[in-house]
Structures are given as C-alpha cells and as structure tokens.
Scaffold this active site. Structure first.
Site, PDB file in Angstrom:
ATOM      1  N   CYS A 399       0.817  -1.210   0.000  1.00  0.00           N
ATOM      2  CA  CYS A 399       0.000   0.000   0.000  1.00  0.00           C
ATOM      3  C   CYS A 399       0.846   1.254   0.000  1.00  0.00           C
ATOM      4  O   CYS A 399       0.809   2.045   0.945  1.00  0.00           O
ATOM      5  CB  CYS A 399      -0.941  -0.013   1.198  1.00  0.00           C
ATOM      6  SG  CYS A 399      -2.074  -1.399   1.127  1.00  0.00           S
ATOM      7  N   PHE A 400       1.669   1.407  -1.019  1.00  0.00           N
ATOM      8  CA  PHE A 400       2.257   2.731  -1.275  1.00  0.00           C
ATOM      9  C   PHE A 400       2.492   2.838  -2.773  1.00  0.00           C
ATOM     10  O   PHE A 400       2.705   1.843  -3.463  1.00  0.00           O
ATOM     11  CB  PHE A 400       3.524   2.990  -0.454  1.00  0.00           C
ATOM     12  CG  PHE A 400       4.713   2.154  -0.801  1.00  0.00           C
ATOM     13  CD1 PHE A 400       4.848   0.872  -0.299  1.00  0.00           C
ATOM     14  CD2 PHE A 400       5.713   2.657  -1.618  1.00  0.00           C
ATOM     15  CE1 PHE A 400       5.954   0.110  -0.615  1.00  0.00           C
ATOM     16  CE2 PHE A 400       6.822   1.899  -1.937  1.00  0.00           C
ATOM     17  CZ  PHE A 400       6.937   0.615  -1.433  1.00  0.00           C
TER      18      PHE A 400
END
Ligand code: PLP
Length: 484
Positions: A399-400
């Site tokens: 999640c980046f």
C-alpha cells in the site's frame, strides 16, 4: 587446488567428484571460457526457466490461493559454483589453498548453503543468524568466515570456540581479540579488514572502498598503514588480510586494484616480520551481475584472469586465498513468479496489479534506477505470452504508490490471471524478505528440468502462514501495553 581450512583440501576435491550434475549438459560448465559460453548457458537457463514456470502452474505451486512463489534453478547454481572453482583453479599455482566462502546474506536459505557446500563452497557469515544458518546447513567451522562489522564479545568468543575464521574490522575489535585469544586454547585464523580507499562504483550504498566507508581500517588515513603493520607485528596470531571492495556497479579493474593494494600490504608486513606471517588473503566478493539479459557477464574467469595479470604474486602459491562471492553465485538462478490479480488502467496507463512487489524486490522498488529487473509474462497456463508490446506498470501488492517492479515497461498486454516473472532475483530479493504490510514470505522451490522427463520441484522454504506472522509480531503478548 587445496582448500583453506582443509587438511590437504580433500573435502573440496571430493565435492568436485560428488557433483555429477555440475555443469554437465549446460554451456555454463564451461563459463570460464568467456562470454560465448556465458551466452550459451543463458539460453539454456531461459529454456529451463520457461519449463519450470509451466510446471509450477501444472503442479499447483502457483494458483489463485497461492499467488506468488519463488523458484531456484538448481543446475544453474551448480554451474555457477563449478565456474567459480574452475576459474581460480586455472590461475592459481597447483596446491594453492583456496576457500570459496559463499556470502550467506545473498541467499540465507539452509538448502542453498547445503547445495553450495556439496559443490565445495564454504560460508561467509556476518551475524549470529547467518552463522546459525551455515551450521544448520552442515558447513564446517573451518570452512566458515565471520565478517560482521559490529561483532559483540559474545559473538567473537563463540567464533573462536567453534574454530570459525574471524576478520576483525577495526582497532577496538582487535583489542577484544587480544583478550579472547590470550584466554583461548586454540585460535582459528584471524585477519584484519582493510579499505584501500580507491573510490566507489555507480551505486553509492554498495560502495565499500570509498574514502569514508564504514568498513575496515582506512589504509590511506594518516598513520593507518604504519599502525596496521605494527598491529600485525604485535600479534603473531593475526595471519590474514581481508578486503571486500567490489559490488554491483564496481568495475572489475577497481576490484583488482584493491586486491593488489592488499597483496602489497601483505608483502610489506611479511618483510617487516621477517617471516611469512600473513599467509592468506581474503579478497571478498562483489562480482557484478548482468541484469539486462540471460548472458552471464562478467564471468569468474574474466575476473580471475584480470587478477592474474594485476596481482600475479597473489596466485603463485605463497598465499592461501579466500573468496566471498554472493550475488554472482545466485542472482541469475532465482525467479519470482506472481499472478496478475487485477489489470486496470489509470491515466490511460495499463497497470497489472500483481503479488510481487517491495516484499520480494526491495531494492528495485526503492531504487529502480540502480536495480532494474527483467520481467517476462505468461498466460494463465504458464505459456509465454506474445503480442504487441504495450507500456505497462507492473505493480506490487503493498500500500504505497511506489510499489512497482517496473514502470511503463513495454510488454504484451497483461490480463487478470496472467503471470509475471521477475528474473535474476536469486540474490538479495525473495530470500531477504521485507515484511512491509505484513506480506507473507513466499514459498521457495528449487527445480531441476532434465532434458528428458518432467520438471521436479523441491521445497526450499515453505510459504509463511498468517499464524507465523502474528507470532512474529507480538502475538504472544497482546496485553503487553495495557499492563502497569
Ligand atoms: C556482501 C558481502 C560479500 C558478498 O558480496 P556480493 O556482492 O554479493 O558478491 C562478501 N563479503 C563481504 C564482507 C560482504 O559484506
């Protein structure tokens, strides 16, 4: 070739004969002959890899339920080990003791260390964990070298008690060894790491021989050379010099110049001592790897030849040799295979959202310019995909935004359920997992792909379970922060 740490080098000799698979059938066995052999080996490796991908699908190693897996090409690893041995056999005087100690950090997997030991290699370790892995793999103490930059007294004591060779990093560590060796009944070979400060390569974080590197005794600092000579004269048990100045991005010529500097220092120390006190030079690892194609270049033979031209005295039999290669032994033999969970577009850019990202290719994701990875594509049956190349992002599961294995890479347009393979990931990638987002360590399987007969897999490491993730994340102490 005798072997450092072996009486008469018998184990290494036997290992050579215990390894019928080494290099047979593959051009890689002759990789020492130069880049033509390297290219032939690469073509063979690509064929084996495609067969392994197909078999991984057919045998259920990768599926909707298990959407990422790592594969290791056993024949490729054997061939690289054989090429390393052959390259140094060719340039060293008969009887020269040589220990090729695999740098465990490149692929800290017990079955890999065992395979390499069967190919006649030892282990270079740099932490209590790595030492434990080498021991679990059955690598003998006298074929193990400890090189950590921050060894504690307890670690040093354990190494001496086991008989593991130690390379000290700095004067304070030597002072600790003074105390420990005075109390020890026997002392294994001990060396001192030096930094010739010849400058770095193209990747700053991996350049160890810069003017201000954190490693070793900086030889060009004022007074350092004289201090080093004195340090040896004062310590009869100090018998080795250690350098590790190569790495990805460092030219071979610079590596060889570093080795020459250390050889000249050994000659100076021995002249001052009036005896052959420094009897072994540990020249480190650091052979760069070609991440752009399947061709293996430079080869160990290229480097060995360069050494024999640059430092002939190193190889004339007066010195034992230790090498510590990591990346070049494993990188090209590992593949991460991951399913495309979703295929989408954003700002007209096609994006394949896969299960392979920062957790298995940390350096590539954080520094894509220094560490580009090749990507190949397969359909859901594991057959190579074809079709016009379309610029796509190969995204990972984290999640980046930057969790991309490749950006705008021209590849056949990927669809949901297809597979992507990240190539050359056998060193410093899936084996050195990064636990961002609590992503599980994928399973690792070794494969053999004989010319006749099916591809066979062997489990190297089982996939991490979510229960194991919880346990490693304080799961046994849920109330720890509520108490008191
Ligand atoms: C990392 C390391 C190696 C191995 O380097 P590669 O580039 O993987 O060959 C060898 N010796 C020391 C001391 C290291 O730190």
């Amino acid at each position: 070739m005798a072997s450092v740490g072996d009486t008469g080098g018998k184990a290494a000799h036997d290992a050579r004969h215990e390894a019928p698979g080494a290099g047979t059938g593959a051009g890689a066995g002759k990789a020492g002959a130069g880049s033509a052999a390297g290219a032939g080996a690469g073509a063979d490796a690509a064929v084996r890899r495609d067969r392994a991908v197909r078999a991984a699908v057919e045998q259920g190693l990768i599926s909707g339920a298990e959407p990422i897996v790592a594969l290791l090409d056993v024949a490729g690893i054997r061939a690289s080990a054989a090429a390393l041995r052959a390259a140094f056999d060719r340039v060293t005087a008969p009887g020269t003791p040589v220990l090729h100690a695999f740098a465990v950090k490149a692929a800290p997997l017990v079955p890999v260390l065992r395979l390499l030991a069967a190919e006649g290699l030892g282990a270079e370790v740099a932490s209590p964990g790595e030492l434990a892995l080498a021991r679990a793999a059955g690598v003998r103490a006298e074929r193990t070298v400890l090189d950590a930059p921050a060894k504690t007294v307890a670690e040093l004591r354990e190494a001496l008690a086991l008989g593991v060779a130690v390379n000290a990093d700095n004067p304070q560590e030597l002072a600790r060894l003074d105390a420990l060796t005075a109390a020890a009944p026997t002392v294994p070979p001990c060396g001192l790491r030096v930094n010739p400060q010849l400058g770095g390569g193209s990747i700053g974080a991996l350049s160890t021989a810069t003017a201000t590197s954190k490693f070793g005794v900086a030889l060009r600092d004022e007074g350092a050379r004289a201090w080093t000579v004195r340090a040896f004269l004062d310590r009869p048990w100090l018998t080795r010099l250690h350098i590790h100045s190569g790495s990805q991005g460092v030219p071979l010529e610079l590596m060889a110049r570093g080795v020459r500097e250390v050889y000249e220092l050994a000659e100076e120390i021995n002249a001052a001592a009036g005896r052959h006190q420094v009897d072994t030079l540990d020249i480190g690892g650091g052979l760069p790897v070609n991440f752009a194609s399947d061709t293996q270049t430079p080869t160990y033979a290229d480097y060995a030849r360069l050494l024999s031209g640059t430092v002939p005295g190193l190889l004339d039999g007066r010195y034992g040799l230790v090498t510590e290669f990591g990346r070049s032994l494993l990188a090209k033999h590992g593949t991460v295979l991951a399913r495309v969970e979703y295929a989408k577009t954003s700002g007209a850019r096609p994006i394949a959202v896969t299960h392979a990202g920062v957790q298995v290719a940390t350096r590539t994701v954080y520094d894509p310019v220094s560490w580009p990875l090749r990507i190949t594509t397969y359909d859901p049956t594991g057959a190579p995909k074809s079709g016009p190349a379309v610029g796509q992002d190969i995204a990972g599961p984290a999640c980046f935004a930057g969790d991309l294995l490749a950006e705008n890479r021209p590849l056949p347009l990927l669809a949901q359920g297809d597979l992507v393979a990240a190539l050359d990931t056998g060193a410093y990638c899936f084996a050195t997992h990064y636990s961002y987002n609590s992503l599980a360590r994928p399973g690792v399987h070794g494969f053999t792909a004989p010319a006749r007969g099916p591809v066979r897999f062997a489990t190297v490491r089982t996939a991490q379970s979510v229960e194991e993730i919880v346990a490693e994340s304080g799961g046994a102490h849920p109330d720890a922060l509520l108490e008191g």
